[in-house]
Every structure is written in structure tokens, then in C-alpha cells.
Design a protein around this motif. Structure first.
Motif, PDB file in Angstrom:
ATOM      1  N   THR A  15      -8.451  -8.751  29.369  1.00 58.01           N
ATOM      2  CA  THR A  15      -9.137  -8.853  30.660  1.00 58.01           C
ATOM      3  C   THR A  15     -10.637  -8.887  30.441  1.00 58.01           C
ATOM      4  O   THR A  15     -11.174  -8.123  29.641  1.00 58.01           O
ATOM      5  CB  THR A  15      -8.787  -7.647  31.561  1.00 58.01           C
ATOM      6  OG1 THR A  15      -7.377  -7.618  31.755  1.00 58.01           O
ATOM      7  CG2 THR A  15      -9.473  -7.750  32.907  1.00 58.01           C
ATOM      8  N   THR A  17     -14.094  -8.485  32.654  1.00 61.55           N
ATOM      9  CA  THR A  17     -14.708  -8.084  33.917  1.00 61.55           C
ATOM     10  C   THR A  17     -16.176  -8.487  33.873  1.00 61.55           C
ATOM     11  O   THR A  17     -16.865  -8.179  32.899  1.00 61.55           O
ATOM     12  CB  THR A  17     -14.590  -6.557  34.133  1.00 61.55           C
ATOM     13  OG1 THR A  17     -13.208  -6.216  34.172  1.00 61.55           O
ATOM     14  CG2 THR A  17     -15.257  -6.131  35.420  1.00 61.55           C
ATOM     15  N   HIS A  69      -9.970  -5.232  26.739  1.00 59.25           N
ATOM     16  CA  HIS A  69     -10.807  -5.334  27.930  1.00 59.25           C
ATOM     17  C   HIS A  69     -12.273  -5.434  27.521  1.00 59.25           C
ATOM     18  O   HIS A  69     -12.765  -4.611  26.770  1.00 59.25           O
ATOM     19  CB  HIS A  69     -10.603  -4.105  28.811  1.00 59.25           C
ATOM     20  CG  HIS A  69     -11.135  -4.275  30.201  1.00 59.25           C
ATOM     21  ND1 HIS A  69     -10.872  -3.383  31.197  1.00 59.25           N
ATOM     22  CD2 HIS A  69     -11.901  -5.226  30.774  1.00 59.25           C
ATOM     23  CE1 HIS A  69     -11.449  -3.772  32.315  1.00 59.25           C
ATOM     24  NE2 HIS A  69     -12.087  -4.893  32.073  1.00 59.25           N
ATOM     25  N   ARG A  71     -16.113  -5.812  29.289  1.00 59.29           N
ATOM     26  CA  ARG A  71     -16.896  -5.769  30.522  1.00 59.29           C
ATOM     27  C   ARG A  71     -18.290  -6.319  30.251  1.00 59.29           C
ATOM     28  O   ARG A  71     -18.936  -5.902  29.294  1.00 59.29           O
ATOM     29  CB  ARG A  71     -17.017  -4.341  31.035  1.00 59.29           C
ATOM     30  CG  ARG A  71     -15.755  -3.774  31.593  1.00 59.29           C
ATOM     31  CD  ARG A  71     -15.983  -2.310  32.050  1.00 59.29           C
ATOM     32  NE  ARG A  71     -14.765  -1.703  32.504  1.00 59.29           N
ATOM     33  CZ  ARG A  71     -13.861  -1.143  31.716  1.00 59.29           C
ATOM     34  NH1 ARG A  71     -14.039  -1.118  30.419  1.00 59.29           N
ATOM     35  NH2 ARG A  71     -12.762  -0.616  32.217  1.00 59.29           N
ATOM     36  N   ASP A 112      -7.219 -12.596  31.727  1.00 57.35           N
ATOM     37  CA  ASP A 112      -7.400 -12.244  33.127  1.00 57.35           C
ATOM     38  C   ASP A 112      -8.893 -12.085  33.398  1.00 57.35           C
ATOM     39  O   ASP A 112      -9.654 -11.663  32.518  1.00 57.35           O
ATOM     40  CB  ASP A 112      -6.679 -10.941  33.457  1.00 57.35           C
ATOM     41  CG  ASP A 112      -5.169 -11.050  33.297  1.00 57.35           C
ATOM     42  OD1 ASP A 112      -4.646 -12.191  33.383  1.00 57.35           O
ATOM     43  OD2 ASP A 112      -4.518 -10.013  33.090  1.00 57.35           O
ATOM     44  N   ASP A 114     -11.901 -10.612  36.270  1.00 55.07           N
ATOM     45  CA  ASP A 114     -12.294  -9.824  37.435  1.00 55.07           C
ATOM     46  C   ASP A 114     -13.795 -10.051  37.587  1.00 55.07           C
ATOM     47  O   ASP A 114     -14.578  -9.583  36.758  1.00 55.07           O
ATOM     48  CB  ASP A 114     -11.970  -8.348  37.219  1.00 55.07           C
ATOM     49  CG  ASP A 114     -12.259  -7.497  38.437  1.00 55.07           C
ATOM     50  OD1 ASP A 114     -12.615  -8.051  39.500  1.00 55.07           O
ATOM     51  OD2 ASP A 114     -12.129  -6.260  38.331  1.00 55.07           O
ATOM     52  N   ASN A 116     -17.267  -9.970  40.045  1.00 55.69           N
ATOM     53  CA  ASN A 116     -18.026  -9.544  41.209  1.00 55.69           C
ATOM     54  C   ASN A 116     -19.385 -10.212  41.118  1.00 55.69           C
ATOM     55  O   ASN A 116     -20.180  -9.890  40.235  1.00 55.69           O
ATOM     56  CB  ASN A 116     -18.187  -8.020  41.246  1.00 55.69           C
ATOM     57  CG  ASN A 116     -16.892  -7.325  41.550  1.00 55.69           C
ATOM     58  OD1 ASN A 116     -16.299  -7.559  42.592  1.00 55.69           O
ATOM     59  ND2 ASN A 116     -16.438  -6.493  40.637  1.00 55.69           N
ATOM     60  N   MET A 131      -6.707 -13.779  38.288  1.00 60.95           N
ATOM     61  CA  MET A 131      -8.136 -13.785  38.601  1.00 60.95           C
ATOM     62  C   MET A 131      -8.383 -13.079  39.924  1.00 60.95           C
ATOM     63  O   MET A 131      -7.757 -13.395  40.923  1.00 60.95           O
ATOM     64  CB  MET A 131      -8.667 -15.211  38.690  1.00 60.95           C
ATOM     65  CG  MET A 131      -8.646 -15.963  37.398  1.00 60.95           C
ATOM     66  SD  MET A 131      -9.333 -17.607  37.602  1.00 60.95           S
ATOM     67  CE  MET A 131      -8.105 -18.558  36.726  1.00 60.95           C
ATOM     68  N   GLN A 132      -9.295 -12.134  39.907  1.00 65.04           N
ATOM     69  CA  GLN A 132      -9.758 -11.434  41.102  1.00 65.04           C
ATOM     70  C   GLN A 132     -11.243 -11.774  41.217  1.00 65.04           C
ATOM     71  O   GLN A 132     -12.031 -11.400  40.351  1.00 65.04           O
ATOM     72  CB  GLN A 132      -9.545  -9.925  40.942  1.00 65.04           C
ATOM     73  CG  GLN A 132     -10.012  -9.096  42.104  1.00 65.04           C
ATOM     74  CD  GLN A 132      -9.079  -9.191  43.292  1.00 65.04           C
ATOM     75  OE1 GLN A 132      -7.883  -9.367  43.137  1.00 65.04           O
ATOM     76  NE2 GLN A 132      -9.625  -9.077  44.474  1.00 65.04           N
ATOM     77  N   ILE A 133     -11.629 -12.475  42.277  1.00 69.35           N
ATOM     78  CA  ILE A 133     -12.999 -12.954  42.416  1.00 69.35           C
ATOM     79  C   ILE A 133     -13.562 -12.489  43.746  1.00 69.35           C
ATOM     80  O   ILE A 133     -12.935 -12.663  44.787  1.00 69.35           O
ATOM     81  CB  ILE A 133     -13.055 -14.497  42.342  1.00 69.35           C
ATOM     82  CG1 ILE A 133     -12.450 -14.987  41.029  1.00 69.35           C
ATOM     83  CG2 ILE A 133     -14.477 -14.999  42.518  1.00 69.35           C
ATOM     84  CD1 ILE A 133     -12.125 -16.470  41.008  1.00 69.35           C
ATOM     85  N   LYS A 134     -14.771 -11.919  43.706  1.00 64.84           N
ATOM     86  CA  LYS A 134     -15.492 -11.536  44.913  1.00 64.84           C
ATOM     87  C   LYS A 134     -16.923 -12.023  44.756  1.00 64.84           C
ATOM     88  O   LYS A 134     -17.564 -11.742  43.747  1.00 64.84           O
ATOM     89  CB  LYS A 134     -15.479 -10.024  45.106  1.00 64.84           C
ATOM     90  CG  LYS A 134     -14.111  -9.445  45.340  1.00 64.84           C
ATOM     91  CD  LYS A 134     -14.173  -7.936  45.426  1.00 64.84           C
ATOM     92  CE  LYS A 134     -12.770  -7.374  45.383  1.00 64.84           C
ATOM     93  NZ  LYS A 134     -12.706  -6.079  44.780  1.00 64.84           N
ATOM     94  N   SER A 150      -6.861 -14.541  43.448  1.00 63.68           N
ATOM     95  CA  SER A 150      -7.253 -13.950  44.715  1.00 63.68           C
ATOM     96  C   SER A 150      -8.779 -13.993  44.753  1.00 63.68           C
ATOM     97  O   SER A 150      -9.446 -13.307  43.974  1.00 63.68           O
ATOM     98  CB  SER A 150      -6.756 -12.507  44.824  1.00 63.68           C
ATOM     99  OG  SER A 150      -7.222 -11.934  46.024  1.00 63.68           O
TER     100      SER A 150
END
Length: 180
Positions: A15, A17, A69, A71, A112, A114, A116, A131-134, A150
Motif C-alpha cells: 500500500t 499512502t 506500506h 507513506r 493499493d 490511499d 489525500n 484505491m481510496q482517493i480524496k 472509491s
């Protein structure tokens, strides 16, 4: 403007981030290496050379590596806790001085994400994973080949391309509050 490139090992299926700067573009592309390569262009502005040097010392990004992971975190004048730790006598007049970081990030194709993001363009391509995207405000281009996506955007334009002949995903949920 300063440029910085850094790499970190990450195996397939890990992952990544990304915590973007308040302003700046983020481009993420999948590749066939088991590492993450981050190239950043950091822009800061100041009234004089002394202030510029002070801001340059606390602006940029940091990479935190753990097993499976990675970051990537933007650091700068927007984070008061960070400034208290690294620059105890940071001038109050320089607090919240705007800065911009444009990222070009290469990640393993099967990983994966993530993300922001603040304000700026966002481009994602050649990645298959969850994928988590904001993003607060973005003109985004998502070239999807598979996975579960998402994505939530505050404002902007979002262009989603799904290769329907070879889509290997479970679902893609893309929401935008205001925009196209």
C-alpha cells in the motif's frame, strides 16, 4: 524552487499512502519495479533570503517505510505540530506561509493507493489495486485498469477512463460535489 527524488522499496500488493500538500499536482503511475520513486518540485516564496532559507528547511516531503506500506507525507508550514518538533523557534509571521509541491510518483503496478490531496491536478494511470482517493479541488484524470476505486472530489473536473475490454475491477465509485 527545489527538486528532490527519493526511492523506497515496496513489494507487489503493498500500500502507498500519499498525503499531498495544500497546493500541488500529484501524478501516480504504475511500473514494473518493486519500489516507489518520488520526484517532487517544491515551490516556496518569501520576502527575503533569510525567510526563504527558513521556509526551505521545513518544507518538502518525508517517506515512512514499513513492511508492505510506504507513506509519502508533505511537510511544511501548514502543520503546527511538525513545526514545534523540528523548528522550536520558528517565526510566527511565517506560519501558514503558502507552499506548493508537485509530485511525480511511480509505484508497483499491482499495489493499493490511499491519496489525500488538496488543490491541484491529479493523474493516476497503469495501477491495478484498491484505491481510496480524496481531493479538495482537482482536475483529475483516472485511467483505470482494475481494482476497487472509491474517489471523492470537492470541486473540479474528473475524467475517468475505463478500458471496458479488459476491466478487472470490482467497482468504481467516483463522487464530485461540484463540477463535471
Amino acid at each position: 524552487t527545489t527538486y528532490k527524488t527519493q526511492t523506497a522499496e515496496l513489494g507487489v500488493g503493498g500500500t502507498v499512502t500519499i498525503v499531498g500538500a495544500p497546493k500541488g499536482a500529484i501524478t501516480v503511475e504504475g511500473w514494473n519495479k518493486n519500489e516507489v520513486e518520488v520526484t517532487a518540485e517544491v515551490e516556496i516564496e518569501a520576502a527575503n533570503e533569510a525567510d526563504l532559507a527558513t521556509l526551505a528547511a521545513v518544507s518538502g516531503f518525508a517517506i515512512d517505510e514499513q513492511f508492505g506500506h510506504t507513506r509519502i507525507m508533505s511537510i511544511g508550514t501548514n502543520d503546527k505540530d511538525y513545526l514545534k518538533r523540528v523548528a522550536k523557534k520558528f517565526p510566527k509571521r511565517l506560519m501558514n506561509t503558502p507552499f506548493k509541491i508537485d509530485y511525480k510518483i511511480k509505484v508497483p503496478q499491482y499495489c493499493d493507493l490511499d491519496i489525500n490531496a488538496g488543490t491541484g491536478d491529479l493523474k493516476i494511470s497503469k495501477i491495478e489495486g484498491a484505491m481510496q482517493i480524496k481531493a479538495f479541488e482537482s482536475n483529475a484524470s483516472l485511467d483505470l485498469i482494475g481494482g476497487t476505486i472509491s474517489a471523492t472530489f470537492g470541486t473540479g473536473n474528473v475524467d475517468v477512463k475505463i478500458n471496458s475490454r479488459s476491466w478487472r475491477g470490482k467497482q468504481a465509485i467516483v463522487q464530485i460535489a461540484s463540477g463535471n
